[in-house]
Structure formats: C-alpha cells, structure tokens
Design an enzyme around this catalytic site. Sequence first.
Site, PDB file in Angstrom:
ATOM      1  N   SER A  11      41.215  36.871  15.737  1.00 37.76           N
ATOM      2  CA  SER A  11      40.787  38.106  16.397  1.00 37.76           C
ATOM      3  C   SER A  11      41.845  38.623  17.368  1.00 37.76           C
ATOM      4  O   SER A  11      42.397  37.876  18.175  1.00 37.76           O
ATOM      5  CB  SER A  11      39.478  37.879  17.152  1.00 37.76           C
ATOM      6  OG  SER A  11      39.131  39.039  17.891  1.00 37.76           O
ATOM      7  N   SER A  66      41.028  40.992  19.517  1.00 35.59           N
ATOM      8  CA  SER A  66      40.283  41.541  20.653  1.00 35.59           C
ATOM      9  C   SER A  66      40.723  40.971  22.003  1.00 35.59           C
ATOM     10  O   SER A  66      40.797  41.717  22.987  1.00 35.59           O
ATOM     11  CB  SER A  66      38.782  41.329  20.448  1.00 35.59           C
ATOM     12  OG  SER A  66      38.318  42.117  19.373  1.00 35.59           O
ATOM     13  N   THR A 101      31.694  39.534  15.691  1.00 32.92           N
ATOM     14  CA  THR A 101      32.434  39.829  14.471  1.00 32.92           C
ATOM     15  C   THR A 101      31.898  38.972  13.331  1.00 32.92           C
ATOM     16  O   THR A 101      30.916  38.242  13.503  1.00 32.92           O
ATOM     17  CB  THR A 101      33.949  39.636  14.699  1.00 32.92           C
ATOM     18  OG1 THR A 101      34.658  40.125  13.566  1.00 32.92           O
ATOM     19  CG2 THR A 101      34.307  38.184  14.972  1.00 32.92           C
ATOM     20  N   LYS A 158      27.368  39.886  12.547  1.00 37.73           N
ATOM     21  CA  LYS A 158      26.924  41.220  12.966  1.00 37.73           C
ATOM     22  C   LYS A 158      25.465  41.501  12.607  1.00 37.73           C
ATOM     23  O   LYS A 158      24.760  42.168  13.365  1.00 37.73           O
ATOM     24  CB  LYS A 158      27.834  42.293  12.371  1.00 37.73           C
ATOM     25  CG  LYS A 158      29.230  42.329  12.982  1.00 37.73           C
ATOM     26  CD  LYS A 158      30.029  43.510  12.456  1.00 37.73           C
ATOM     27  CE  LYS A 158      31.403  43.581  13.081  1.00 37.73           C
ATOM     28  NZ  LYS A 158      32.145  44.790  12.661  1.00 37.73           N
ATOM     29  N   ASN A 203      27.803  45.071  16.871  1.00 38.97           N
ATOM     30  CA  ASN A 203      29.122  44.487  17.130  1.00 38.97           C
ATOM     31  C   ASN A 203      29.418  44.349  18.623  1.00 38.97           C
ATOM     32  O   ASN A 203      30.443  43.802  18.995  1.00 38.97           O
ATOM     33  CB  ASN A 203      30.228  45.290  16.442  1.00 38.97           C
ATOM     34  CG  ASN A 203      30.589  46.562  17.185  1.00 38.97           C
ATOM     35  OD1 ASN A 203      29.769  47.153  17.891  1.00 38.97           O
ATOM     36  ND2 ASN A 203      31.824  47.019  17.023  1.00 38.97           N
ATOM     37  N   ASP A 234      31.634  50.720  15.970  1.00 39.85           N
ATOM     38  CA  ASP A 234      32.598  50.900  14.882  1.00 39.85           C
ATOM     39  C   ASP A 234      32.747  52.375  14.495  1.00 39.85           C
ATOM     40  O   ASP A 234      33.856  52.852  14.252  1.00 39.85           O
ATOM     41  CB  ASP A 234      32.185  50.083  13.660  1.00 39.85           C
ATOM     42  CG  ASP A 234      32.471  48.601  13.830  1.00 39.85           C
ATOM     43  OD1 ASP A 234      33.392  48.255  14.593  1.00 39.85           O
ATOM     44  OD2 ASP A 234      31.769  47.780  13.204  1.00 39.85           O
ATOM     45  N   GLY A 288      29.966  46.479   5.489  1.00 39.04           N
ATOM     46  CA  GLY A 288      29.540  46.783   6.848  1.00 39.04           C
ATOM     47  C   GLY A 288      30.357  47.881   7.500  1.00 39.04           C
ATOM     48  O   GLY A 288      29.812  48.757   8.186  1.00 39.04           O
ATOM     49  N   ASN A 324      32.372  52.543  -4.877  1.00 37.02           N
ATOM     50  CA  ASN A 324      32.435  51.096  -4.690  1.00 37.02           C
ATOM     51  C   ASN A 324      32.458  50.423  -6.056  1.00 37.02           C
ATOM     52  O   ASN A 324      31.848  50.909  -7.021  1.00 37.02           O
ATOM     53  CB  ASN A 324      31.218  50.612  -3.894  1.00 37.02           C
ATOM     54  CG  ASN A 324      31.360  49.169  -3.458  1.00 37.02           C
ATOM     55  OD1 ASN A 324      32.316  48.821  -2.749  1.00 37.02           O
ATOM     56  ND2 ASN A 324      30.444  48.320  -3.871  1.00 37.02           N
ATOM     57  N   THR A 364      30.977  47.802  -7.053  1.00 38.67           N
ATOM     58  CA  THR A 364      29.601  47.505  -7.444  1.00 38.67           C
ATOM     59  C   THR A 364      28.743  48.704  -7.061  1.00 38.67           C
ATOM     60  O   THR A 364      28.431  48.900  -5.879  1.00 38.67           O
ATOM     61  CB  THR A 364      29.082  46.234  -6.737  1.00 38.67           C
ATOM     62  OG1 THR A 364      29.991  45.156  -6.978  1.00 38.67           O
ATOM     63  CG2 THR A 364      27.696  45.866  -7.239  1.00 38.67           C
ATOM     64  N   GLU A 380      25.635  49.458  -7.509  1.00 39.98           N
ATOM     65  CA  GLU A 380      24.301  49.185  -6.949  1.00 39.98           C
ATOM     66  C   GLU A 380      24.359  49.003  -5.436  1.00 39.98           C
ATOM     67  O   GLU A 380      23.451  49.449  -4.716  1.00 39.98           O
ATOM     68  CB  GLU A 380      23.686  47.931  -7.594  1.00 39.98           C
ATOM     69  CG  GLU A 380      23.350  48.070  -9.054  1.00 39.98           C
ATOM     70  CD  GLU A 380      24.567  48.002  -9.971  1.00 39.98           C
ATOM     71  OE1 GLU A 380      25.667  47.598  -9.488  1.00 39.98           O
ATOM     72  OE2 GLU A 380      24.433  48.358 -11.154  1.00 39.98           O
TER      73      GLU A 380
END
Length: 294
Positions: free
Chosen positions: A30, A32, A77, A81, A102, A118, A147, A168, A170, A172
């Site tokens: 991270s 952060s 993170t 989340k 988050n 975010d 996410g 995307n 996938t 679905e």
Amino acid sequence: MSNTLKSVSAKAAPAPFLRAGVMGWPVDHSLSPKVHGFWLQQYDIEGEYVRIPVAPQDFAQKIKSLKADGFVGVNVTVPHKQAALRAVDEIHPLAQRIGAVNTVVVREDGSLFGFNTDGFGFLENLKAGFNAFDAGNGPAVVLGAGGAARAVIAALLDAGAPEVRILNRTKERAEDLAKDLRGLGSGSILVGDWERRGDYLQDAVLLTNTTTLGMHGRRSLDLDLTALPQSALVNDIVYVPLQTDLLARAQDRGNPTVDGLGMLLHQARPGFEAWFGRLPEVTDALRAHVLKGV
C-alpha cells in the site's frame, strides 16, 4: 501569581497524537502511508498513519477494537471493503449503493462510520488532469465490473453522465452491477458485449479502464480505439506503470489522457480531513514523493 506563571498556565494543551492506518491482506504494497505521512509532515500534525495487516477471518474483531487501539480511523483495502460495509455502525448512502466501504471514522463513543471516497477521487483526478472534462457532455465507457468500476460508474451517474456503457469480459457480472446502480442520477446504463468492445466507443466523451489489464505483470488491454472520438478523455486507474499501453496509444492518436495515480491521491483527501482536521492538497511534490521507489 507572577506574570511568568500566568503565561505558563495560559498555554494551550498539546494537540492529541492521532493514529490512523490502512487495513488489508496483504497490505505491505500500500502507498497510502506515503501519502498520509507526507501530509502529516507538510501540515505539522502530531500523528501517524500505519499499515495494519489483518487476515479476513480476523477483520470483524479487529475493526471493532479500533477505539481501544487508539485509532481515529482507517482506510480499508482489498479484500475487506465489503466486509467493512457489514462491520460499521452507520454507512453513508453512497457507500451502501456501491456496496463497499474504503474509509472508516471512529467516533468518540467508539462507533464506526463508513463511507466510500473512490468515486470522489476518480472525478477529482479527471478534473485536475483535464479541467475541461464534464461528465454531462456525453456517454462514458467503463471497462470492468469490479469494485472500482462500481465507484466510478456511481460517480459518473451522480455527476450527470447521460449514459454509461459497461464492458466486461464476464457479461453477467456487468449486468448485476448495472442492476445494482440503476436509479443513480438521471443517466442510463448500457451493458455491451466484450467481443464488440471497440464498437461502443463511438461518440463517447470518456473511456476509463478499471480492470487490471495493462498493469505491470498482467496482460495488456486489447482494444481498438479507431471508433473513439479524438476529443474523448482516456483514463486508466492503473498506476503501475504510470503510462499504460492504453494511455500511450491514446496519446499517439491525439486524445487527452489522465493517469491513475491521482485517483489514489485524491481519494485519500476526505479521510485525512475526517481524521486529522485538515483538507490536504494534491501537489506535484506529493506525486513525486509517492512515485519515488515505485
């Protein structure tokens, strides 16, 4: 009482030492702590921001002990989340719709308030990198349905995007995401076919990649940009490497681009303000500090 004693007794109590951190598993990677540590030093605030490695099975117990452990709040993170959404005592409505928390604030009574920054970080990054950007000017194309995509799409719809096209691998998963987020703002959501992804770029004002395709060590993003208007803004939330193949190809054809580092930096601002009492700025010096050694 002498004047000297009066002046001593009138001195303000020292500011409390404030602790915050980031909870994740793993969390050593991270950035952060570099971000918040820079701001703590810049604004001369007595405090610290630390990494808090927490295995998934220990998360619920650990987050409930934040007050006892001396924390005023934390970032959350991967992979926590969604677990944070269930663990906090009060949730901001937008975080509820996104389905992830988050940022957590520890209140005086030890209760926990969770929100999600975010989407804020995403939009602030676009505005900082390309101040002509206006979500209301036309359709936005979002690659991915994880996410990060949830936060990005919610932010775009709230900002007035007339249409968001989700692509995307996938389908679905993209359809589930669209179902969850319909009703935010007045814009519509279209789920496209990944195999025809290049076709959905027509008349778009924004293309943003929220997948890991193009990240260091991952496969590159295979996307034909021919149909994308040259005026469209291209953004990649990946920041390792900072200049992804998508951004390089977009620049070569004349599109304005914004890299992904600013989203990380801007999403940190509301949490820092909530914990340490100062809304920080994202500067070139901060970017250079964070990128050092990355």
